[in-house]
Each structure stands twice: as structure tokens, then as C-alpha cells.
Write a protein that holds these residues in place. Structure first.
Motif, PDB file in Angstrom:
ATOM      1  N   ALA A  74       0.826  -1.206   0.000  1.00  0.00           N
ATOM      2  CA  ALA A  74       0.000   0.000   0.000  1.00  0.00           C
ATOM      3  C   ALA A  74       0.862   1.259   0.000  1.00  0.00           C
ATOM      4  CB  ALA A  74      -0.932  -0.010   1.211  1.00  0.00           C
ATOM      5  N   ILE A  75       1.899   1.280   0.830  1.00  0.00           N
ATOM      6  CA  ILE A  75       2.778   2.446   0.887  1.00  0.00           C
ATOM      7  C   ILE A  75       3.555   2.598  -0.412  1.00  0.00           C
ATOM      8  CG2 ILE A  75       4.772   3.434   2.046  1.00  0.00           C
ATOM      9  CD1 ILE A  75       2.162   3.660   3.583  1.00  0.00           C
ATOM     10  N   GLU A  76       4.026   1.501  -0.984  1.00  0.00           N
ATOM     11  CA  GLU A  76       4.783   1.573  -2.240  1.00  0.00           C
ATOM     12  C   GLU A  76       3.912   2.070  -3.386  1.00  0.00           C
ATOM     13  OE1 GLU A  76       7.916   1.292  -4.970  1.00  0.00           O
ATOM     14  OE2 GLU A  76       7.873   1.352  -2.780  1.00  0.00           O
ATOM     15  N   LEU A  77       2.673   1.606  -3.449  1.00  0.00           N
ATOM     16  CA  LEU A  77       1.769   2.086  -4.490  1.00  0.00           C
ATOM     17  C   LEU A  77       1.474   3.568  -4.316  1.00  0.00           C
ATOM     18  CD1 LEU A  77      -0.761  -0.889  -4.758  1.00  0.00           C
ATOM     19  CD2 LEU A  77       1.069  -0.279  -6.357  1.00  0.00           C
ATOM     20  N   ALA A  78       1.311   3.995  -3.057  1.00  0.00           N
ATOM     21  CA  ALA A  78       1.088   5.425  -2.806  1.00  0.00           C
ATOM     22  C   ALA A  78       2.308   6.240  -3.213  1.00  0.00           C
ATOM     23  CB  ALA A  78       0.756   5.636  -1.331  1.00  0.00           C
ATOM     24  N   ARG A  79       3.489   5.716  -2.955  1.00  0.00           N
ATOM     25  CA  ARG A  79       4.718   6.418  -3.334  1.00  0.00           C
ATOM     26  C   ARG A  79       4.846   6.514  -4.847  1.00  0.00           C
ATOM     27  NH1 ARG A  79       9.495   5.787  -5.345  1.00  0.00           N
ATOM     28  NH2 ARG A  79       9.066   3.603  -5.813  1.00  0.00           N
ATOM     29  N   GLY A  82       2.698   9.095  -6.393  1.00  0.00           N
ATOM     30  CA  GLY A  82       3.023  10.460  -6.008  1.00  0.00           C
ATOM     31  C   GLY A  82       2.168  11.008  -4.900  1.00  0.00           C
ATOM     32  N   ARG A  83       1.341  10.185  -4.289  1.00  0.00           N
ATOM     33  CA  ARG A  83       0.454  10.663  -3.220  1.00  0.00           C
ATOM     34  C   ARG A  83       1.163  10.779  -1.883  1.00  0.00           C
ATOM     35  NH1 ARG A  83      -4.899   6.883  -4.509  1.00  0.00           N
ATOM     36  NH2 ARG A  83      -5.286   7.715  -6.609  1.00  0.00           N
ATOM     37  N   ALA A  84       2.259  10.039  -1.714  1.00  0.00           N
ATOM     38  CA  ALA A  84       2.983  10.081  -0.440  1.00  0.00           C
ATOM     39  C   ALA A  84       4.470   9.948  -0.706  1.00  0.00           C
ATOM     40  CB  ALA A  84       2.525   8.951   0.489  1.00  0.00           C
ATOM     41  N   PRO A  85       5.282  10.922  -0.263  1.00  0.00           N
ATOM     42  CA  PRO A  85       6.729  10.788  -0.397  1.00  0.00           C
ATOM     43  C   PRO A  85       7.236   9.583   0.381  1.00  0.00           C
ATOM     44  CG  PRO A  85       6.099  13.039   0.199  1.00  0.00           C
ATOM     45  CD  PRO A  85       4.883  12.168   0.366  1.00  0.00           C
ATOM     46  N   ALA A  86       8.455   9.137   0.037  1.00  0.00           N
ATOM     47  CA  ALA A  86       9.009   7.940   0.671  1.00  0.00           C
ATOM     48  C   ALA A  86       9.141   8.104   2.176  1.00  0.00           C
ATOM     49  CB  ALA A  86      10.367   7.612   0.051  1.00  0.00           C
TER      50      ALA A  86
END
Length: 322
Positions: A74-79, A82-86
Motif C-alpha cells: 500500500a505504501i509503495e503504491l502510494a509512493r 506520487g500521493r505520499a513521499p518515501a
């Protein structure tokens, strides 16, 4: 060796050796992507999986793997979208996973104290089913790390160049994250969720001190992980210490020893390069420790417009020239 007469030590040693090989194999790509703290974030989100297992009464390892993989994906897809920086994604993994795990442990009536065996490792809690899960996952992950080495290395080194070569960059990035998630979750019995990240980074750093070339660094780090895991488990038995802490301290000692040796090897390579008539004619040469820092472009030049600090390489050439 009397400790091998104990069944729990046999299981713990096998699980630790498998984790010791698996962690640096994945960690090589994590370090190359400059995500050395990813293991810490995944360890924290795996705590939520342990808490869920305590509530449901299911086996902790499979639940921790599932929760850790789901959170990391989920975090990788968001990254990627472009919705969430690393760094924001890692912060969510850190705090959300830890808080959720502690909350669930409290709801289960077991209290947060029961989490300590998963946070720092406990030899006596390694079961036969845990060993089977670790063995299967280790075979799968090491096979992927070695079999997909050119493709994974290309993605870690330069995403844009890898994409121009037709590689499925998003799928390969997800593959790295999933492998890291599984590695963290299955290592919680021996190394512990809070310390497993060190086994994904420290042996890789020590290997980079000693050898050049991506494949050599990959194999050397796996060998170091194997040795320090064995030393840590055996030492924890005789010294009555936590297995995870003993393994990680052993790895750090190896890194500290490798640093001066690496400096000596660098000077030696530099002297050899200075004695090379071709180098003297051209007036210089590449840094012999360029394995993870300076890299050639896809066209073989050192200044061919590549991304600074990243590797550009033809697919299939991600061996020792990078």
C-alpha cells in the motif's frame, strides 16, 4: 557441541542461518535504492500482524507476513502514484504499525509485554512450523534475488533507464518491497522485528568495504550474514543473551573490522592502478571502490549523462561492471 543436543537450539540455528542468508540478499537492493530504514518501518508494521494474531489466536508468523506485505505494498503504491513521499510512507509504517500492534496486544488481554519476544527475538519460541515457513520463504527469496539480479539491479540503479529498456519497473519495485516484508516477518523469531533491519544493511555495508562489483558484494554479504547469524545464536546460548541483539552486535563487529581492511584494499588497488601504463597515459582511472557509489552509463562511459550516484547498465550486464 552440547547446544545441538537441544531441539529448540537446532530449530533456532536453522532459522537464524536461513534468515542470515535471506536478509542481506534483499538488503543489497534496499541499500542500492537508498532505503536502508525500510526494514525498520516494515518491522513496526509487522508488530500489527503479531497483535492481530494474538487477538484471533492464529499463528503469528503467517499473519505477520500477510499484514506486513499488505502495508508495504500500500505504501509503495502510494509512493509510486506520487500521493505520499518515501519518508512520509516510512513514518506511517513506523508509528501506525507499532501503535496498532500494542493496541491489539492490549485488547487481547495478553498485554504489551508479550511482544518483547517478537521485538528482540527468542530462541525458545522457534517452532517446527516456523522453521518450515522460514525455509520455504528463504528458498523463494534467494532464488528471486539471484535469478532476477540484472533486472532488480537496473531498477534500483536508474528507474528511468530501466523503464526505457522495457522493464516492468513498478512490478520489480513491488517485488523488492514484498521480499523485504517477508524477510522481516519471518526473521522476528530469531533476530526480532526491531533489529532485523540491521541484518539487511550491516552485512551489505561490510561487503561493500571489502569487494567491488555488484554480484561479488551480493554473495559476500550473504556469506557474512550466514556467519554472524551462527555466531550470534551460539553466543546467545552460552552468554544467556537475546539472540537478535547478539547477532546484530556480531554483524557490527564484522563491519568495524572490515572498515580498515577496506581502506587498505582501496589504497592497494589505487597503487596498482597508478602502476598501470594505460592509467598513467590517460592520467587517471576509476575509483576501485565504485561498486555502490560511482557507476558507468549504459554506453560504458563514466560521464555519459547518467544520474549522479546511480548506475546505468545494460540489462544482463548487472554483474561486476556498474
Amino acid at each position: 557441541m552440547s547446544f545441538l543436543a537441544l531441539a529448540f537450539m537446532q530449530r533456532a540455528l536453522v532459522a537464524a542461518l536461513l534468515s542470515g542468508v535471506m536478509s542481506p540478499a534483499v538488503g543489497t537492493y534496499i541499500v542500492q535504492r537508498r532505503l536502508s530504514l525500510l526494514g525498520d518501518g516494515l518491522g513496526h508494521v509487522a508488530i500489527a500482524g503479531v497483535g492481530l494474531a494474538l487477538i484471533t489466536g492464529w499463528a503469528p508468523t503467517p499473519i505477520a507476513i500477510a499484514v506486513c506485505v499488505a502495508g508495504a505494498v500500500a505504501i509503495e503504491l502510494a509512493r509510486q502514484s506520487g500521493r505520499a513521499p518515501a519518508d512520509v510512507g516510512l513514518a506511517i509504517l513506523f508509528y501506525g504499525g507499532l501503535a496498532t500492534g500494542v493496541l491489539m496486544a492490549g485488547i487481547s488481554g495478553r498485554g504489551s509485554g508479550v511482544l518483547s519476544q517478537y521485538l528482540f527475538g527468542s530462541l525458545t519460541t522457534v517452532s517446527t512450523s516456523d522453521v518450515v515457513v522460514v525455509a520455504v520463504m528463504a528458498v523463494v527469496i534467494v532464488t528471486l534475488c539471484l535469478g532476477l539480479a540484472p533486472q532488480l539491479f537496473a531498477v534500483c540503479a536508474d528507474e528511468d533507464h530501466a523503464r526505457s529498456q522495457g522493464l516492468p519497473v513498478r512490478a520489480l519495485e513491488l517485488c523488492i518491497v514484498v521480499m523485504a516484508s517477508v524477510t522481516v516477518a519471518v526473521s522476528m523469531r530469531t533476530v526480532g522485528l526491531l533489529l532485523v533491519s540491521a541484518m539487511m544493511v550491516v552485512p551489505v555495508a561490510a561487503a561493500n568495504n571489502l569487494v567491488t562489483g555488484f554480484h561479488r558484494a551480493l554473495l559476500t554479504s550473504m556469506g557474512m550474514g550466514l556467519v554472524v547469524s551462527a555466531v550470534g545464536v551460539i553466543g546467545s546460548y552460552y552468554w544467556n543473551t537475546a539472540s537478535g541483539a547478539t547477532i546484530v552486535v556480531s554483524a557490527i563487529v564484522v563491519f568495524m573490522v572490515s572498515a580498515p581492511i577496506g581502506s587498505w584494499l582501496t589504497r592497494r588497488r589505487s597503487l596498482r592502478a597508478s602502476d598501470d601504463p594505460i592509467v598513467r597515459t590517460t592520467g587517471g582511472g576509476p575509483d576501485p571502490r565504485c561498486a555502490m557509489t560511482r557507476h558507468d552509463t549504459a554506453d560504458g562511459g563514466a560521464d555519459g549523462g547518467g544520474v549522479p550516484g546511480r548506475t546505468r547498465t545494460r540489462i544482463g550486464d548487472a554483474g561486476d561492471e556498474h
